[in-house]
Scaffold this motif. Structure first.
Motif, PDB file in Angstrom:
ATOM      1  N   PHE A  41      41.748 -59.087  46.945  1.00  0.00           N
ATOM      2  CA  PHE A  41      41.851 -58.799  45.095  1.00  0.00           C
ATOM      3  C   PHE A  41      41.980 -60.207  45.485  1.00  0.00           C
ATOM      4  O   PHE A  41      42.260 -61.237  46.197  1.00  0.00           O
ATOM      5  CB  PHE A  41      43.412 -58.561  44.959  1.00  0.00           C
ATOM      6  CG  PHE A  41      43.830 -57.312  44.390  1.00  0.00           C
ATOM      7  CD1 PHE A  41      43.490 -56.362  43.556  1.00  0.00           C
ATOM      8  CD2 PHE A  41      43.995 -56.711  45.578  1.00  0.00           C
ATOM      9  CE1 PHE A  41      42.654 -54.924  43.197  1.00  0.00           C
ATOM     10  CE2 PHE A  41      44.558 -55.099  45.644  1.00  0.00           C
ATOM     11  CZ  PHE A  41      44.105 -53.992  44.394  1.00  0.00           C
ATOM     12  N   ALA A  42      41.589 -61.230  44.184  1.00  0.00           N
ATOM     13  CA  ALA A  42      41.542 -62.502  43.817  1.00  0.00           C
ATOM     14  C   ALA A  42      42.508 -62.942  42.731  1.00  0.00           C
ATOM     15  O   ALA A  42      41.860 -62.129  42.005  1.00  0.00           O
ATOM     16  CB  ALA A  42      39.953 -62.952  43.825  1.00  0.00           C
ATOM     17  N   LEU A  43      43.318 -63.789  43.200  1.00  0.00           N
ATOM     18  CA  LEU A  43      44.235 -65.062  42.640  1.00  0.00           C
ATOM     19  C   LEU A  43      43.815 -66.156  41.817  1.00  0.00           C
ATOM     20  O   LEU A  43      43.102 -66.937  42.834  1.00  0.00           O
ATOM     21  CB  LEU A  43      45.146 -64.821  42.833  1.00  0.00           C
ATOM     22  CG  LEU A  43      45.755 -62.804  43.454  1.00  0.00           C
ATOM     23  CD1 LEU A  43      46.602 -63.213  44.810  1.00  0.00           C
ATOM     24  CD2 LEU A  43      46.381 -62.364  42.194  1.00  0.00           C
ATOM     25  N   HIS A  44      44.015 -66.256  40.955  1.00  0.00           N
ATOM     26  CA  HIS A  44      43.179 -67.481  40.372  1.00  0.00           C
ATOM     27  C   HIS A  44      44.847 -67.801  39.377  1.00  0.00           C
ATOM     28  O   HIS A  44      44.884 -67.200  38.793  1.00  0.00           O
ATOM     29  CB  HIS A  44      42.010 -67.268  39.080  1.00  0.00           C
ATOM     30  CG  HIS A  44      41.079 -66.495  40.127  1.00  0.00           C
ATOM     31  ND1 HIS A  44      40.274 -66.883  41.109  1.00  0.00           N
ATOM     32  CD2 HIS A  44      40.546 -65.241  39.983  1.00  0.00           C
ATOM     33  CE1 HIS A  44      39.170 -66.113  41.163  1.00  0.00           C
ATOM     34  NE2 HIS A  44      39.732 -64.808  40.608  1.00  0.00           N
ATOM     35  N   SER A  45      44.665 -69.714  39.382  1.00  0.00           N
ATOM     36  CA  SER A  45      45.834 -69.699  38.433  1.00  0.00           C
ATOM     37  C   SER A  45      44.504 -70.901  36.700  1.00  0.00           C
ATOM     38  O   SER A  45      43.181 -71.232  37.271  1.00  0.00           O
ATOM     39  CB  SER A  45      45.928 -71.632  39.008  1.00  0.00           C
ATOM     40  OG  SER A  45      45.777 -72.500  39.271  1.00  0.00           O
ATOM     41  N   ILE A  46      45.061 -70.499  35.745  1.00  0.00           N
ATOM     42  CA  ILE A  46      44.155 -70.325  34.422  1.00  0.00           C
ATOM     43  C   ILE A  46      44.775 -71.451  33.210  1.00  0.00           C
ATOM     44  O   ILE A  46      46.396 -70.597  33.533  1.00  0.00           O
ATOM     45  CB  ILE A  46      43.543 -69.222  34.315  1.00  0.00           C
ATOM     46  CG1 ILE A  46      42.740 -68.375  35.116  1.00  0.00           C
ATOM     47  CG2 ILE A  46      42.760 -69.477  32.741  1.00  0.00           C
ATOM     48  CD1 ILE A  46      42.060 -66.893  34.721  1.00  0.00           C
ATOM     49  N   ASP A  47      43.913 -71.908  32.691  1.00  0.00           N
ATOM     50  CA  ASP A  47      45.154 -72.931  31.857  1.00  0.00           C
ATOM     51  C   ASP A  47      45.642 -71.077  30.331  1.00  0.00           C
ATOM     52  O   ASP A  47      45.352 -70.866  30.592  1.00  0.00           O
ATOM     53  CB  ASP A  47      44.416 -73.172  30.985  1.00  0.00           C
ATOM     54  CG  ASP A  47      44.744 -74.116  29.360  1.00  0.00           C
ATOM     55  OD1 ASP A  47      45.489 -75.054  30.364  1.00  0.00           O
ATOM     56  OD2 ASP A  47      44.602 -74.011  28.550  1.00  0.00           O
ATOM     57  N   TRP A  48      47.108 -72.530  29.710  1.00  0.00           N
ATOM     58  CA  TRP A  48      47.774 -70.691  29.529  1.00  0.00           C
ATOM     59  C   TRP A  48      46.226 -70.435  27.962  1.00  0.00           C
ATOM     60  O   TRP A  48      46.420 -69.569  28.117  1.00  0.00           O
ATOM     61  CB  TRP A  48      48.113 -71.777  29.156  1.00  0.00           C
ATOM     62  CG  TRP A  48      49.323 -71.382  27.714  1.00  0.00           C
ATOM     63  CD1 TRP A  48      49.608 -71.180  26.219  1.00  0.00           C
ATOM     64  CD2 TRP A  48      50.895 -70.119  28.301  1.00  0.00           C
ATOM     65  NE1 TRP A  48      50.228 -70.268  25.689  1.00  0.00           N
ATOM     66  CE2 TRP A  48      51.235 -69.774  26.803  1.00  0.00           C
ATOM     67  CE3 TRP A  48      51.458 -70.442  29.837  1.00  0.00           C
ATOM     68  CZ2 TRP A  48      52.458 -69.061  26.948  1.00  0.00           C
ATOM     69  CZ3 TRP A  48      52.555 -69.373  29.580  1.00  0.00           C
ATOM     70  CH2 TRP A  48      53.799 -69.286  28.402  1.00  0.00           C
TER      71      TRP A  48
END
Length: 129
Positions: A41-48
């Motif tokens: 699995f890949a995890l990403h931080s994304i803007d609200w």
């Protein structure tokens, strides 16, 4: 292409908030593999509100290999919080490499809110003025 239904990964909690008195705030999330076989699995931080990367966020680990039905705790750290700032962002997870024939790679996101307390020294100084 053949459309194959895919189970969405588990990521929780789906919303979480926290307060800190420092310039960083950490959160724990749980990643769950719903499949009966191992997956990466890949995890990403994304803007609200957009798909832009939330650059002040670090996810440990950023990718995870989980056994079928397995789960793992993730550490999410938001940095550089200014006194009094509220920072909203999402952490999203998906299959790192969707199986051949899958036309939609299901993604699940948790909404996180970090708030830093105002500078206590400045608050005290303003009372004496």
């Amino acid at each position: 292409m053949l459309a194959v239904p895919a189970a969405a990964i588990g990521l929780g909690p789906l919303t979480k908030s926290g307060i800190t008195d420092s310039d960083s705030k950490g959160f724990y999330l749980t990643l769950i593999n719903p499949y009966d076989h191992a997956e990466r699995f890949a995890l990403h931080s994304i803007d609200w509100e957009s798909e832009a990367t939330a650059g002040r966020v670090r996810i440990v680990p950023g990718q995870a290999q989980l056994a079928g039905g397995g789960q793992r705790q993730l550490l999410v750290i938001v940095k550089d919080l200014a006194p009094g700032e509220t920072y909203r962002f999402r952490v999203c997870g998906e299959l790192a490499a969707p199986p051949q024939g899958v036309t939609v790679n299901a993604r699940v996101c948790s909404k996180l809110v970090a708030r830093r307390l105002s500078d206590p020294a400045a608050a005290i100084a303003s009372l004496s003025d």
